[in-house]
Enzyme design. Sequence first.
Site, PDB file in Angstrom:
ATOM      1  N   SER A 181      73.323  -0.208   5.247  1.00 44.56           N
ATOM      2  CA  SER A 181      73.488   0.502   3.978  1.00 44.56           C
ATOM      3  C   SER A 181      73.229   1.995   4.071  1.00 44.56           C
ATOM      4  O   SER A 181      73.721   2.755   3.246  1.00 44.56           O
ATOM      5  CB  SER A 181      72.585  -0.120   2.920  1.00 44.56           C
ATOM      6  N   HIS A 209      76.791  -4.834   1.568  1.00 47.12           N
ATOM      7  CA  HIS A 209      77.708  -3.688   1.455  1.00 47.12           C
ATOM      8  C   HIS A 209      79.095  -3.973   2.029  1.00 47.12           C
ATOM      9  O   HIS A 209      79.954  -3.076   2.044  1.00 47.12           O
ATOM     10  CB  HIS A 209      77.098  -2.451   2.122  1.00 47.12           C
ATOM     11  N   LYS A 240      76.558  -5.150  -6.145  1.00 49.46           N
ATOM     12  CA  LYS A 240      77.167  -3.922  -5.640  1.00 49.46           C
ATOM     13  C   LYS A 240      78.652  -3.901  -5.997  1.00 49.46           C
ATOM     14  O   LYS A 240      78.989  -3.661  -7.137  1.00 49.46           O
ATOM     15  CB  LYS A 240      76.873  -3.786  -4.151  1.00 49.46           C
TER      16      LYS A 240
END
Length: 393
Positions: A181, A209, A240
């Site tokens: 990340s 991610h 996310k």
Amino acid sequence: MGKLDFVKEEIERLKKEGLYVTIRTLESPQGAWIKVDGKEVLNLCSNNYLGFANHPVLKERAKKAIDELGVGPGAVRTIAGTMKIHRELEEKLAKFKGAEATLSFQSGFNTNLAVIPAIVGRGDVIFSDELNHASIIDGCRLSRAEIVRFNHADPEDLRKKLEEYKEHPGRKLVVTDGVFSMDGDIAPLPEIVEVAEKYDAITMVDDAHGEGVLGKSGRGIVDHFGLHGKVDLEVGTLSKAFGVVGGYVAAKEEVIDYLRQKARPFLFSSAVTPADVAAAIAAVDILTDSDELVVRLWDNANYFKTEMKSLGFDIGISQTPITPVMLGEAPLAQEFSKRLFKEGIFAQAIGYPTVPKGKARIRVMISAVHEKKDLDFALEKFEKVGKELGVIG
Ligand SMILES: *Cc1c(COP(=O)(O)O)cnc(C)c1O
């Protein structure tokens, strides 16, 4: 001397070292432009990769779920908190990921705390990439297994360490972030899986991610490398790219069945709300139908990264839309961030302990909701501040 004096001392130390985080407050929904502390600024630091956090379809489905199912789950999943909608999300996620089954949790962080201690315990060994996310580290600690760190993204070092433990009687777990990340690099998963298989180690990847970013229409790192069925535990987040909140793990049906019995945050913390679940389902539906948003995300990222490099910035080793602008010392990163904010750009500085000492940076998060003119605005301001602070020539 008061018994809480250490609190004040620690805060003063953080401030002196440029590590005290100023928490900004948003006064608008997530988007390309947001209102922060009373100011309209270009948002370059949210994980809302695809714009789902304020997407009309997700909002509509969430509202409908509230009307039909209420606002709270009322219980933990194992007692009375599992609604049909939770099962629907888990089935859709399994289909989307090409996995046998999935199990959802309250967050990605919780998913790691849930999964790792259920899979390994005292007497077992975990092989963990040295740059793994805090939630993996905490999950490892909670398990009470021995933790062996291997060099970042280094399958050869992993092999050496597995070799050292060859005769060890306990279970072995190899765990890595999918996309790291803070640097945006991708774990060499095919090589890691190959090494782990040789030593009969269980494999786990945390794709927080990579979800919505890598693979066909955002199916994640396993899809990106064509490793379907080869990674034992694939953790993802719904907080996310999926734009909502929650986490999940994909695995074989039998493993999921086991986790339903053993994963402590599943047993002892309430389920996510129907609105969250409905919105997450909508995100999966949209990605299942079209890769348009994912394509736009990558176009934006490629453009921004190329231009930043030609301005002379060091953007590290990123292979994804995460763009670290490497600045070195934490006070410089904080000053850079403050000046950008004055220029209308919201991009937070990140320092120790989130990244190693001396590797402070501004982490730019590119999103599909940015327009080309937004990216050009950002580039212009980065150039201006970069020259003022002597970061670029
Ligand atoms: C952000 C992140 C998490 C936490 O996910 P949440 O859903 O926000 O709790 C876990 N693992 C990694 C690698 C992350 O980047």
